[in-house]
Scaffold this active site. Structure first.
Site, PDB file in Angstrom:
ATOM      1  N   THR A 274      52.343 -37.579   5.276  1.00  0.00           N
ATOM      2  CA  THR A 274      52.094 -37.548   3.826  1.00  0.00           C
ATOM      3  C   THR A 274      53.037 -36.564   3.136  1.00  0.00           C
ATOM      4  O   THR A 274      53.754 -36.916   2.187  1.00  0.00           O
ATOM      5  CB  THR A 274      50.629 -37.119   3.562  1.00  0.00           C
ATOM      6  OG1 THR A 274      49.758 -38.022   4.240  1.00  0.00           O
ATOM      7  CG2 THR A 274      50.300 -37.105   2.087  1.00  0.00           C
TER       8      THR A 274
ATOM      9  N   ARG B 189      56.646 -37.767  15.654  1.00  0.00           N
ATOM     10  CA  ARG B 189      56.316 -38.319  16.975  1.00  0.00           C
ATOM     11  C   ARG B 189      56.969 -39.665  17.197  1.00  0.00           C
ATOM     12  O   ARG B 189      57.569 -39.941  18.222  1.00  0.00           O
ATOM     13  CB  ARG B 189      54.799 -38.492  17.092  1.00  0.00           C
ATOM     14  CG  ARG B 189      54.091 -37.281  17.605  1.00  0.00           C
ATOM     15  CD  ARG B 189      52.621 -37.526  17.702  1.00  0.00           C
ATOM     16  NE  ARG B 189      52.047 -37.905  16.410  1.00  0.00           N
ATOM     17  CZ  ARG B 189      50.871 -37.507  15.968  1.00  0.00           C
ATOM     18  NH1 ARG B 189      50.109 -36.742  16.728  1.00  0.00           N
ATOM     19  NH2 ARG B 189      50.407 -37.874  14.801  1.00  0.00           N
TER      20      ARG B 189
ATOM     21  N   LYS C 230      48.457 -24.097   6.674  1.00  0.00           N
ATOM     22  CA  LYS C 230      47.574 -22.934   6.459  1.00  0.00           C
ATOM     23  C   LYS C 230      46.864 -22.505   7.723  1.00  0.00           C
ATOM     24  O   LYS C 230      46.559 -21.318   7.906  1.00  0.00           O
ATOM     25  CB  LYS C 230      46.554 -23.200   5.354  1.00  0.00           C
ATOM     26  CG  LYS C 230      45.815 -24.526   5.472  1.00  0.00           C
ATOM     27  CD  LYS C 230      46.595 -25.616   4.814  1.00  0.00           C
ATOM     28  CE  LYS C 230      46.093 -26.988   5.135  1.00  0.00           C
ATOM     29  NZ  LYS C 230      46.013 -27.822   3.958  1.00  0.00           N
TER      30      LYS C 230
ATOM     31  N   GLY D  72      47.729 -26.670  -2.469  1.00  0.00           N
ATOM     32  CA  GLY D  72      48.655 -27.783  -2.732  1.00  0.00           C
ATOM     33  C   GLY D  72      49.770 -27.416  -3.697  1.00  0.00           C
ATOM     34  O   GLY D  72      50.606 -26.559  -3.423  1.00  0.00           O
TER      35      GLY D  72
ATOM     36  N   LYS E 136      42.769 -20.917   3.843  1.00  0.00           N
ATOM     37  CA  LYS E 136      43.467 -20.568   2.593  1.00  0.00           C
ATOM     38  C   LYS E 136      42.935 -19.257   2.015  1.00  0.00           C
ATOM     39  O   LYS E 136      43.708 -18.424   1.518  1.00  0.00           O
ATOM     40  CB  LYS E 136      43.289 -21.709   1.581  1.00  0.00           C
ATOM     41  CG  LYS E 136      43.947 -23.013   2.052  1.00  0.00           C
ATOM     42  CD  LYS E 136      43.467 -24.194   1.224  1.00  0.00           C
ATOM     43  CE  LYS E 136      44.102 -25.494   1.653  1.00  0.00           C
ATOM     44  NZ  LYS E 136      43.423 -26.678   1.120  1.00  0.00           N
TER      45      LYS E 136
END
Ligand code: NAP
Ligand code: HSE
Length: 435
Positions: free
Chosen positions: A14, A46, A107, A136, A207
């Site tokens: 993503t 991968r 994180k 984000g 976070k």
């Protein structure tokens, strides 16, 4: 370093694919702002054959991402793989140890190994950046670590997980089922590879521990975060909260106090009842919000997309632009040797109102047992309702109460008194009221 900042990208999921799209689409603008072009030279993931919706033909491919550390044509390694240890950590150690700049959205790795990696970066004199790891697309790391750098930050709190916020606000506005909405959040690219990290509060705790170190100048202490998630929240809790004038949000909260025995760090991730007119109540969907309170600046509120390809890529590339400009500051705003030790604060004396929900047998004496436990623990009940009625199949019914303001230790004691009671069908759920 050549004029172009040459990057190697590990992870093409993503966020990784988002970074390539962003560099392709806004390349000229980014080069203008960075003062030089930023170009991908090598990539790794991968499965080499997977279609990722971006053209990878111009980049070298490495099956083993740690090979980036030895490439002379790479200035900065970008890690978008995930996982606190394993290949991501091996890559970070090799890249930083070998003098490459390092940018990550991971994180989990920063929360567990941030101090080691920051020390490596310091001794190699190379940048380590992790803006995308927290909230984000929101520039919370830059905001607190640079914008508020002149302040003693006294408190931070906020909504730190987009998946949970999406699930809770969708359940609230549509009445949809938990599992159904979580599956949607996963399909939209918000969730971690293991979504239990999201819904059990672990991702938000990663976070929060990073923000706390940055804001308070203390050593990272992920293990000391008091964590609970949202998996036990039912539609009935959301309805009860609404009837009381609240919405439910998973919050991270931290503050740091000092006395003669040293610094005491309070760090908690938990679902809270947030007053419907509070700014955090209006934060819906995958949006995050980070509040920092500084002793000169006052309250700062950063709000924006907390997950997803575009916003997260935006934060990754912001770090790359910073590196391309030659900006340098310690990863946690202070040199590692200046970060202070702290002890976990005891939350027992903190004052709060609590929402307590129990699933109980519907028979005489149940409410008496519950209220006696509250009385014996010194907890004052502000309101109490029992929902549903005795059913022939003996299903438990919901009892929900809200306490008056009191020390958290009181509620803990009351629940200990009720532990093992045959009247309780499951462990009570406690959520504190914000403010
Ligand atoms: P993702 O979609 O699952 O992508 C992970 C990528 O890493 C994939 O390309 C995968 O390769 C590769 N990978 C995984 N394990 C690997 C291994 N052992 N060796 C080599 N490559 C491996 O994850 P993501 O959502 O992009 O997240 C990446 C990082 O960003 C994580 O640290 C996450 O916490 C963080 N983050 C994500 C978001 C978000 O909204 N998604 C926001 C902020 C931060 P294949 O594609 O070949 O399987
Ligand atoms: N899984 C994370 C979230 C991604 O939902 O907030 C952003 O860190």
């Amino acid at each position: 370093m050549t004029d172009t900042l040459r990057i190697a990208l590990a992870g093409l999921g993503t966020v990784g694919a988002g970074v390539i799209r962003l560099l392709n689409e806004n390349g000229a603008l980014i080069a203008g702002r960075a003062g030089r072009p930023i170009e991908v030279v090598a990539v790794s993931a991968r499965d080499r054959a997977k279609d990722r919706g971006v053209d990878l033909s111009g980049y070298a491919w490495e099956d083993d991402m740690t090979a980036f550390a030895a490439r002379d044509d790479v200035d900065v390694v970008v890690e978008l793989v995930g996982g606190s240890d394993g290949p991501a950590l091996a890559l970070a150690r090799k890249a930083l140890g070998g003098g490459k700049g390092f940018v990550t959205a991971n994180k989990a790795m920063v929360a567990h190994h941030g101090l080691e990696l920051a020390s490596l970066a310091e001794s190699s004199g190379t940048p380590l950046r992790y803006e995308a790891a927290v909230a984000g697309g929101i520039p919370a790391i830059k905001g607190l670590g640079e914008g508020a750098a002149a302040n003693r930050v006294e408190r931070i709190y906020g909504i730190l997980n987009g998946t949970c916020n999406y699930v809770l606000s969708e359940m609230e506005s549509t009445g949809r089922d938990f599992g159904d909405v979580l599956a949607e959040a996963q399909s939209l690219g918000y969730a971690e590879a293991d979504p239990t990290f999201d819904i059990e509060g672990v991702d938000a705790a990663h976070k929060l521990s990073i923000l706390a170190a940055l804001a308070f100048g203390t050593k990272l202490d992920f293990d000391a975060v008091d964590v609970s998630g949202i998996s036990r929240i039912r539609a009935a809790d959301i309805a009860q909260a609404r009837a009381l004038g609240y919405v439910i949000r998973l919050l991270g909260l931290a503050d740091c106090a000092a006395d003669e025995s040293g610094r005491h760090l309070f760090q908690r991730v938990a679902p809270y009842l947030v007053p419907a007119d509070h700014p955090l109540a209006g934060v819906t969907g995958p949006t995050n919000a980070v509040v920092g309170e500084g002793n000169f600046v006052g309250r700062l509120l950063f709000e924006g997309a907390g997950a997803g390809d575009g916003p997260t890529a935006s934060a990754v590339v912001a770090d790359l632009i910073d590196i391309a400009r030659g900006n340098s500051q310690p990863p946690f705003s202070l040199p590692v040797s200046a970060l202070e030790e702290s002890a976990p604060a005891d939350p027992g004396g903190r004052l709060s109102r609590a929402y307590i929900r129990m699933m109980v047998a519907d028979r005489p004496g149940v409410l008496a047992e519950i209220t006696a436990a509250m009385r014996d623990a010194g907890v004052s009940i502000e309101s109490l309702i029992q929902q549903g009625q005795r059913e022939e199949d003996g299903k438990p019914v919901l009892v929900a109460m809200v306490t008056h303001d009191g020390p958290e230790a009181g509620v803990t004691k009351a629940l200990a008194l009720l532990e093992g009671s045959s009247n309780l069908a499951e462990e009570p759920l406690v959520m504190r009221l914000l403010g």
